[in-house]
Design a protein around this motif. Structure first.
Motif, PDB file in Angstrom:
ATOM      1  N   VAL A   1       9.689   1.498  -0.869  1.00 50.68           N
ATOM      2  CA  VAL A   1       8.326   1.972  -1.550  1.00 50.68           C
ATOM      3  C   VAL A   1       7.732   2.893  -0.240  1.00 50.68           C
ATOM      4  CG1 VAL A   1       6.112   1.378  -2.058  1.00 50.68           C
ATOM      5  CG2 VAL A   1       8.217   0.222  -3.247  1.00 50.68           C
ATOM      6  N   LYS A   2       7.192   4.045  -0.630  1.00 51.89           N
ATOM      7  CA  LYS A   2       6.511   4.690   0.532  1.00 51.89           C
ATOM      8  C   LYS A   2       5.041   5.007   0.220  1.00 51.89           C
ATOM      9  CE  LYS A   2      10.489   6.955   2.435  1.00 51.89           C
ATOM     10  NZ  LYS A   2      11.298   8.413   2.507  1.00 51.89           N
ATOM     11  N   MET A   3       4.821   4.965  -1.088  1.00 52.77           N
ATOM     12  CA  MET A   3       3.355   4.974  -1.536  1.00 52.77           C
ATOM     13  C   MET A   3       3.047   3.734  -2.631  1.00 52.77           C
ATOM     14  SD  MET A   3       1.753   7.473  -4.341  1.00 52.77           S
ATOM     15  CE  MET A   3       1.659   9.274  -3.200  1.00 52.77           C
ATOM     16  N   ILE A   4       1.784   3.219  -2.047  1.00 52.14           N
ATOM     17  CA  ILE A   4       1.302   2.035  -2.892  1.00 52.14           C
ATOM     18  C   ILE A   4       0.009   2.688  -3.492  1.00 52.14           C
ATOM     19  CG2 ILE A   4       0.361  -0.247  -3.013  1.00 52.14           C
ATOM     20  CD1 ILE A   4       2.389  -0.777  -0.965  1.00 52.14           C
TER      21      ILE A   4
ATOM     22  N   LYS B   1      -1.841  -2.728   8.415  1.00 52.65           N
ATOM     23  CA  LYS B   1      -0.975  -2.627   9.572  1.00 52.65           C
ATOM     24  C   LYS B   1       0.486  -2.252   9.521  1.00 52.65           C
ATOM     25  CE  LYS B   1      -4.262  -4.774  12.863  1.00 52.65           C
ATOM     26  NZ  LYS B   1      -4.939  -6.007  12.631  1.00 52.65           N
ATOM     27  N   GLN B   2       0.857  -3.296   8.610  1.00 50.01           N
ATOM     28  CA  GLN B   2       2.100  -3.291   8.379  1.00 50.01           C
ATOM     29  C   GLN B   2       2.740  -1.946   7.452  1.00 50.01           C
ATOM     30  OE1 GLN B   2       2.888  -7.672   6.685  1.00 50.01           O
ATOM     31  NE2 GLN B   2       4.665  -6.762   6.727  1.00 50.01           N
ATOM     32  N   MET B   3       1.927  -1.542   6.569  1.00 49.16           N
ATOM     33  CA  MET B   3       2.188  -0.492   5.679  1.00 49.16           C
ATOM     34  C   MET B   3       2.238   0.782   6.792  1.00 49.16           C
ATOM     35  SD  MET B   3      -0.264  -0.490   2.518  1.00 49.16           S
ATOM     36  CE  MET B   3      -1.392  -1.931   2.411  1.00 49.16           C
ATOM     37  N   LYS B   4       1.364   0.777   7.797  1.00 52.84           N
ATOM     38  CA  LYS B   4       1.483   1.984   8.717  1.00 52.84           C
ATOM     39  C   LYS B   4       2.627   1.879   9.482  1.00 52.84           C
ATOM     40  CE  LYS B   4      -2.431   2.742  10.773  1.00 52.84           C
ATOM     41  NZ  LYS B   4      -3.900   3.048  11.609  1.00 52.84           N
ATOM     42  N   GLN B   5       3.033   0.439   9.926  1.00 49.57           N
ATOM     43  CA  GLN B   5       4.145   0.617  10.652  1.00 49.57           C
ATOM     44  C   GLN B   5       5.389   1.135   9.951  1.00 49.57           C
ATOM     45  OE1 GLN B   5       3.980  -3.516  11.563  1.00 49.57           O
ATOM     46  NE2 GLN B   5       2.396  -3.153  13.319  1.00 49.57           N
ATOM     47  N   GLN B   6       5.454   0.889   8.601  1.00 41.48           N
ATOM     48  CA  GLN B   6       6.602   1.047   7.763  1.00 41.48           C
ATOM     49  C   GLN B   6       6.386   2.562   7.201  1.00 41.48           C
ATOM     50  OE1 GLN B   6       7.665  -1.908   4.942  1.00 41.48           O
ATOM     51  NE2 GLN B   6       6.980  -3.554   6.570  1.00 41.48           N
ATOM     52  N   ASN B   7       5.314   3.251   7.556  1.00 45.77           N
ATOM     53  CA  ASN B   7       5.067   4.743   6.903  1.00 45.77           C
ATOM     54  C   ASN B   7       4.952   4.512   5.594  1.00 45.77           C
ATOM     55  OD1 ASN B   7       5.130   6.040   9.283  1.00 45.77           O
ATOM     56  ND2 ASN B   7       7.421   5.871   9.192  1.00 45.77           N
ATOM     57  N   VAL B   8       4.463   3.508   5.067  1.00 44.01           N
ATOM     58  CA  VAL B   8       3.923   3.433   3.385  1.00 44.01           C
ATOM     59  C   VAL B   8       2.490   3.759   3.390  1.00 44.01           C
ATOM     60  CG1 VAL B   8       3.757   1.979   1.578  1.00 44.01           C
ATOM     61  CG2 VAL B   8       5.500   1.419   3.152  1.00 44.01           C
ATOM     62  N   ARG B   9       2.326   4.922   2.482  1.00 45.69           N
ATOM     63  CA  ARG B   9       0.820   5.291   2.159  1.00 45.69           C
ATOM     64  C   ARG B   9       0.199   4.471   1.374  1.00 45.69           C
ATOM     65  NH1 ARG B   9      -0.553  10.094   5.142  1.00 45.69           N
ATOM     66  NH2 ARG B   9       1.135  11.294   5.598  1.00 45.69           N
ATOM     67  N   PHE B  10      -0.984   3.973   1.667  1.00 47.13           N
ATOM     68  CA  PHE B  10      -1.965   3.446   0.625  1.00 47.13           C
ATOM     69  C   PHE B  10      -2.867   4.374   0.011  1.00 47.13           C
ATOM     70  CE2 PHE B  10      -5.764   0.864  -0.480  1.00 47.13           C
ATOM     71  CZ  PHE B  10      -5.230  -0.067  -1.122  1.00 47.13           C
TER      72      PHE B  10
ATOM     73  N   LEU C   1      -2.242  -8.077  -3.498  1.00 46.65           N
ATOM     74  CA  LEU C   1      -2.116  -8.221  -2.183  1.00 46.65           C
ATOM     75  C   LEU C   1      -0.838  -9.027  -2.079  1.00 46.65           C
ATOM     76  CD1 LEU C   1      -5.716  -8.938  -0.405  1.00 46.65           C
ATOM     77  CD2 LEU C   1      -4.322  -6.952  -0.605  1.00 46.65           C
ATOM     78  N   VAL C   2      -0.791 -10.193  -2.993  1.00 51.30           N
ATOM     79  CA  VAL C   2       0.472 -10.868  -3.102  1.00 51.30           C
ATOM     80  C   VAL C   2       1.640  -9.803  -3.109  1.00 51.30           C
ATOM     81  CG1 VAL C   2       1.895 -12.793  -4.430  1.00 51.30           C
ATOM     82  CG2 VAL C   2      -0.567 -12.922  -3.781  1.00 51.30           C
ATOM     83  N   LYS C   3       1.669  -9.194  -4.280  1.00 50.76           N
ATOM     84  CA  LYS C   3       2.889  -8.129  -4.572  1.00 50.76           C
ATOM     85  C   LYS C   3       3.012  -7.336  -3.401  1.00 50.76           C
ATOM     86  CE  LYS C   3       5.219  -8.420  -7.480  1.00 50.76           C
ATOM     87  NZ  LYS C   3       6.647  -8.758  -7.602  1.00 50.76           N
ATOM     88  N   ILE C   4       1.972  -6.738  -2.859  1.00 48.81           N
ATOM     89  CA  ILE C   4       2.235  -5.870  -1.864  1.00 48.81           C
ATOM     90  C   ILE C   4       3.126  -6.485  -0.663  1.00 48.81           C
ATOM     91  CG2 ILE C   4       1.012  -4.643   0.163  1.00 48.81           C
ATOM     92  CD1 ILE C   4      -1.008  -3.750  -1.795  1.00 48.81           C
ATOM     93  N   ALA C   5       2.577  -7.680  -0.327  1.00 51.67           N
ATOM     94  CA  ALA C   5       3.417  -8.534   0.698  1.00 51.67           C
ATOM     95  C   ALA C   5       4.878  -8.493   0.566  1.00 51.67           C
ATOM     96  CB  ALA C   5       2.720  -9.794   1.018  1.00 51.67           C
ATOM     97  N   GLU C   6       5.092  -8.698  -0.699  1.00 52.57           N
ATOM     98  CA  GLU C   6       6.427  -8.795  -1.279  1.00 52.57           C
ATOM     99  C   GLU C   6       7.157  -7.534  -1.096  1.00 52.57           C
ATOM    100  OE1 GLU C   6       8.190  -9.589  -5.426  1.00 52.57           O
ATOM    101  OE2 GLU C   6       6.781 -11.040  -4.989  1.00 52.57           O
ATOM    102  N   LEU C   7       6.642  -6.406  -1.533  1.00 51.49           N
ATOM    103  CA  LEU C   7       7.180  -5.031  -1.308  1.00 51.49           C
ATOM    104  C   LEU C   7       7.274  -4.663   0.080  1.00 51.49           C
ATOM    105  CD1 LEU C   7       4.681  -2.978  -4.073  1.00 51.49           C
ATOM    106  CD2 LEU C   7       7.189  -3.698  -4.275  1.00 51.49           C
ATOM    107  N   LEU C   8       6.523  -5.448   0.976  1.00 53.04           N
ATOM    108  CA  LEU C   8       6.758  -4.882   2.236  1.00 53.04           C
ATOM    109  C   LEU C   8       7.926  -5.817   3.064  1.00 53.04           C
ATOM    110  CD1 LEU C   8       3.132  -4.465   3.446  1.00 53.04           C
ATOM    111  CD2 LEU C   8       4.617  -2.457   2.914  1.00 53.04           C
TER     112      LEU C   8
END
Length: 266
Positions: free
Chosen positions: A3-6, A31-40, A257-264
């Motif tokens: 996933v690159k965009m949430i 912070k994790q999204m930024k590290q993984q290059n995931v756009r919020f 947030l629970v699901k985003i954690a899973e996606l990451l």
């Protein structure tokens, strides 16, 4: 899965019933999204200035699909602005005058507008979603702004019937969508949250199969159908649950947030 965009809707989805979210958990995930290059991406029917206020430290880093896709801003830069021409605005206002129990906010790029004749209770309600809200003698006289949406409010029990009536009365001039509670937005045909996400995907080179989206109301349907990974809140409207690939915990259980954690990968 990559996933690159949430993309998250706000009211009833990302925000809990107190109009807030677990900021500590989100900051760690961000912070994790930024590290993984995931756009919020914040994708809401609400005003850009209101949406920014929820993320004071990082608003200039984020992307906003505001006003149901009519105004898209990324990292402080305007990416897309829709517009309803003045003759259509006048025609719609004339039609809305027949809906006696409805209240209207006219939404533009610089501000939202409400008629002085509206009750104070409605104006206060409006200010929650439109931090820039000006009272004007009447909405027909609003000029010097790019206007792109009507935000209407009706008694909750009338919304289903009102949506049908609006569809018939307005034809293809504007599209009525429910945005939860007793709120109905009239949006530019074809300009919805999914259209806004596409603008950002093109900007960043992100494919449809790399998009995750979260929503709870009728104005999230296009976005959920568009995203490869689509999540409806347990508290969502029935048709939204049907459109999404998965139903997750409610907005009061930190479902997003629970699901985003899973996606990451947590």
């Amino acid at each position: 899965m990559t996933v690159k965009m949430i993309a998250v809707d706000m009211d009833g989805t990302f925000l809990n019933s107190q109009q807030d979210y677990d900021r500590k958990s989100f900051n760690q995930l961000y912070k994790q999204m930024k590290q993984q290059n995931v756009r919020f991406v914040v994708a809401s029917g609400n005003q850009y200035y209101q949406l920014k206020s929820f993320f004071p430290e990082i608003a200039e880093e984020l992307s906003f699909v505001a006003e149901n896709g009519a105004y898209v801003v990324s990292e402080g830069k305007e990416i897309f602005t829709g517009e309803i021409d003045s003759s259509t605005i006048h025609e719609v206002l004339t039609i809305l005058a027949d809906f006696k129990e409805g209240h209207t906010i006219l939404c533009g790029k610089n501000s939202a507008y409400v008629a002085e004749s509206e009750p104070d209770s409605f104006v206060e309600h409006g200010k929650k979603y439109y931090h820039r809200l000006k009272k004007v003698p009447n909405l027909f006289e609003v000029k010097d702004d790019t206007l792109f949406k009507f935000a209407l409010s009706f008694p909750v029990e009338q919304v289903g019937e009102v949506l049908d009536q609006l569809h018939q009365a307005l034809g293809d001039k504007v599209t009525p969508v429910s945005s939860g509670h007793g709120d109905v937005d009239l949006i530019i045909p074809g300009i919805h949250k999914a259209h806004g996400l596409l603008q950002l995907q093109e900007l960043w080179g992100i494919k449809k199969h790399e998009v995750a989206a979260f929503g709870d109301s009728g104005n999230d349907l296009e976005m959920l159908k568009h995203a490869e990974y689509s999540y409806a809140m347990r508290n969502g409207q029935p048709k939204v649950k049907v459109a999404a690939k998965e139903i997750i915990l409610s907005n009061d259980e930190n479902g997003v947030l629970v699901k985003i954690a899973e996606l990451l990968g947590n």
